[in-house]
Design a protein around this motif. Sequence first.
Motif, PDB file in Angstrom:
ATOM      1  N   GLU A   1       0.785  -1.172  -0.059  1.00 19.80           N
ATOM      2  CA  GLU A   1      -0.083   0.028  -0.112  1.00 19.80           C
ATOM      3  C   GLU A   1       0.907   1.309  -0.058  1.00 19.80           C
ATOM      4  OE1 GLU A   1      -3.339   0.841   3.056  1.00 19.80           O
ATOM      5  OE2 GLU A   1      -3.674  -1.278   2.330  1.00 19.80           O
ATOM      6  N   ASN A   2       0.889   1.926  -1.131  1.00 22.01           N
ATOM      7  CA  ASN A   2       1.726   3.101  -1.366  1.00 22.01           C
ATOM      8  C   ASN A   2       0.956   4.440  -1.138  1.00 22.01           C
ATOM      9  OD1 ASN A   2       3.580   1.082  -1.520  1.00 22.01           O
ATOM     10  ND2 ASN A   2       3.471   1.115  -3.917  1.00 22.01           N
ATOM     11  N   THR A   3       1.755   5.274  -0.700  1.00 23.22           N
ATOM     12  CA  THR A   3       1.018   6.820  -0.528  1.00 23.22           C
ATOM     13  C   THR A   3       2.344   7.545  -1.395  1.00 23.22           C
ATOM     14  OG1 THR A   3       1.827   7.401   1.505  1.00 23.22           O
ATOM     15  CG2 THR A   3      -0.345   6.516   1.215  1.00 23.22           C
ATOM     16  N   ILE A   4       1.678   8.710  -1.958  1.00 23.15           N
ATOM     17  CA  ILE A   4       2.754   9.579  -2.472  1.00 23.15           C
ATOM     18  C   ILE A   4       2.600  10.960  -2.305  1.00 23.15           C
ATOM     19  CG2 ILE A   4       1.935   9.424  -4.828  1.00 23.15           C
ATOM     20  CD1 ILE A   4       5.027   9.741  -5.761  1.00 23.15           C
TER      21      ILE A   4
ATOM     22  N   THR B   1       7.479   9.600  -0.379  1.00 19.70           N
ATOM     23  CA  THR B   1       6.529   8.614  -0.906  1.00 19.70           C
ATOM     24  C   THR B   1       6.625   7.319   0.177  1.00 19.70           C
ATOM     25  OG1 THR B   1       5.846   6.777  -2.524  1.00 19.70           O
ATOM     26  CG2 THR B   1       8.175   7.461  -2.490  1.00 19.70           C
ATOM     27  N   VAL B   2       5.713   6.673   0.752  1.00 24.27           N
ATOM     28  CA  VAL B   2       5.507   5.560   1.714  1.00 24.27           C
ATOM     29  C   VAL B   2       5.189   4.387   1.092  1.00 24.27           C
ATOM     30  CG1 VAL B   2       4.850   4.712   3.854  1.00 24.27           C
ATOM     31  CG2 VAL B   2       5.141   7.171   3.410  1.00 24.27           C
ATOM     32  N   ILE B   3       6.153   3.288   1.303  1.00 23.61           N
ATOM     33  CA  ILE B   3       5.644   1.951   0.834  1.00 23.61           C
ATOM     34  C   ILE B   3       5.489   1.118   1.950  1.00 23.61           C
ATOM     35  CG2 ILE B   3       6.408  -0.002  -0.714  1.00 23.61           C
ATOM     36  CD1 ILE B   3       8.373   2.908  -1.216  1.00 23.61           C
ATOM     37  N   ASP B   4       4.309   0.731   2.065  1.00 25.35           N
ATOM     38  CA  ASP B   4       3.995  -0.360   3.045  1.00 25.35           C
ATOM     39  C   ASP B   4       3.522  -1.684   2.660  1.00 25.35           C
ATOM     40  OD1 ASP B   4       3.001  -1.378   5.502  1.00 25.35           O
ATOM     41  OD2 ASP B   4       1.370   0.053   5.706  1.00 25.35           O
TER      42      ASP B   4
END
Lengths: 251, 465
Positions: free
Chosen positions: B112-115, B120-123
């Motif tokens: 689940e990624n946010t940018i 950016t965060v890769i979870d």
Amino acid sequence: MSDHHEVTDKAVVRIQNLHKYFGSLEVLKGVDLEVRRGEVVTILGPSGSGKSTLLRCINLLEKPTGGEIWFEDTCITDPNTNINEVREHVGMVFQSFNLFPHLSAKKNVMLAQRKVLKRSNEEAERIALEQLAKVGLSDRSEYMPSQLSGGQQQRVAIARALAMDPHVMLFDEATSALDPELVRGVLDVMRELAEGGMTMIVVTHEMGFARDVADRAVFMDEGIIVEQGLPEEVFDNPRHARTRDFLGHII
Amino acid sequence: MSTTKKYSTVASALRSFVALVAVLSLVVCVVGPTPEARALTVDKTTAQPNQSDGNQIIGGVPTRITWEATVGDDEEIKEIHLVFPAGTTLGEGANTKATVLDGLARLETPQENTITDEGTVIDFAEPVASGLLIRVEIFYVALPAESGHYTLTGRYVDGEGTERELEESPAIAVISVTVVESITQWLDEQPWVEWWNSQLFLRVFFNPQLIVASVPTLFQGWLRSLGLVLVGFPLAIPIGLAVSFLRMARFRIVRFFASIYVNVIRGTPLFLQIYIAFFGLPFLGVSIDSYLLGILVLAMNSSAYLAEIFRAGIQSIHKGQFEASASLGMNAVQTMFSVILPQTVRRVIPTATSEFILLYKDTSLLAAVGVMEQMMFAKSMVASSGNMTPYIVAAGYYLLVTLPLTKIIGSFEKKLAAAEGHSSEPPDKKKKRKRLQKTEDAPSDSFAPPHDNFRRGNGLMGPKI
């Protein structure tokens, strides 16, 4: 006759049996002439008589076909003679002035002094201004030739020749290209020069000058000297028909 | 042939540069401090070139950033937070995708990624096991517009939930967006440009975007062409002068050889001379740099024309000038350099300048043998764009030189005519002079250009090959 200057016995120019061909045309057919130091000689004659050619042979602007020409102790027709050294001492004034159009009056007078006589810039300039003053052009020293009248140009040309301290001056119809009102100024300069003792050979159509200033008048026709003598004699009592004929047309 | 030679030298230079960089980085690796064993080692960070015709990364324009790291022994990775350099912006549709590789095998990795602008965060749903390679690709992200070297920083969360700082990534070199790129982009959006380019003629010959792109590129070609003529022409002057002297030499045999030189060069096309020089010399084992050889051929060609211009100029000087100099005791050399040449220079400047213009235009012929000059630059741009506009821009560059020069010639000729016409005289003397000139031996006769059967074209811009 003018005896206000001294004519010596020493020959400056000696011409012996001079021949000149232009192609097959013989312009000079054996001319003998001797000009002594201080003497003023005028050469008269109809056009095509060879008088200009004779004059131009004296500094080798024309190469003689035969005969000998001596300048002082140098035989200039000898191929081993360095003609440029002789020309340093033989001033010449041309019908068409031949000033260097890219140089001012002063620089015209300075150039050969610097290049040939290796005079310093200062000395050449001093002498140039002196000579220009002598011909009455002190105020025109910075003018370009194109800004001067014909008479003024010719006087610069005379100053240019005189700056080389010539032993003899050759005048090749120096006033023929001038408007009548400008002739006088040039003739005055030439007259003064003669009175100052300069040796001069003058090809001219100015009979007044020839009569008043010259020590000797030489009449040429068809490549030979027809007769010569004191100006009065040649003008007033010409011995030859050709001379009489010529003078009759001129005067 | 010289083109390939040129390219191969460029290629070999590139190769040695790459080798040098490799050696240097090796040295850094060996000499640098051994990092403590990390849970996550950053292997590489790159961005995809986004320059329209190049291999560099432009700031402010979306690109794709690829970041790779290896998970350390006995470690697991749950989250990665990458922080972008300040000034980074997101393009439309920006997103992040992480791929986990085991050797060459791609592993299924739910995430689940946010940018955002900041990073950016890769979870990862499942922690990534040790020894695996994590490749993060960030799409449509624009690095800062200012040029510089940018790195990604950030932190990660390991299997035990501990947060740790990421080591700094290798730097990405970014160049700032060029004026040309931004103008081109702006033009792309203009409605009038769209209309303009819908017209076939206008699009093919006067494409606005290509005009903007051609101007700076062809400028280099312009400089090179100018360089060719600015070295070649001054070289031609002394050669031409020497040949003109030989043409007037006293000895017939010298004159003969000089006239052969002049007539052969003027009687054959420059194009042919270029071919003979460029393809003939290699046969003799002579190899000269093509740029230098081009200059030499141009200089040789022009010297023949200049020789005739100089000769006509010198011979137009009234013989009284030679006689006056001689009567003053000046020798031939003194006369030539102090009296004749200074007058000749003024008279030949207009003709010599048109010769300069001709030679400048003739530099284009060198394109046929691969010398990089204006035509070559234009040609390669035309080839890559399939559009004639670069040729039109090249024409503009040629005119940039030839038009002002033509104008200068005109005004110089006027000045010359005025000088020879004695215009600087006081007006009252003028009339007299005019009358005088008819009778006298015309000491300053005007310079008539040489009658010249070989003249290229009729005028300055005459037709060429």
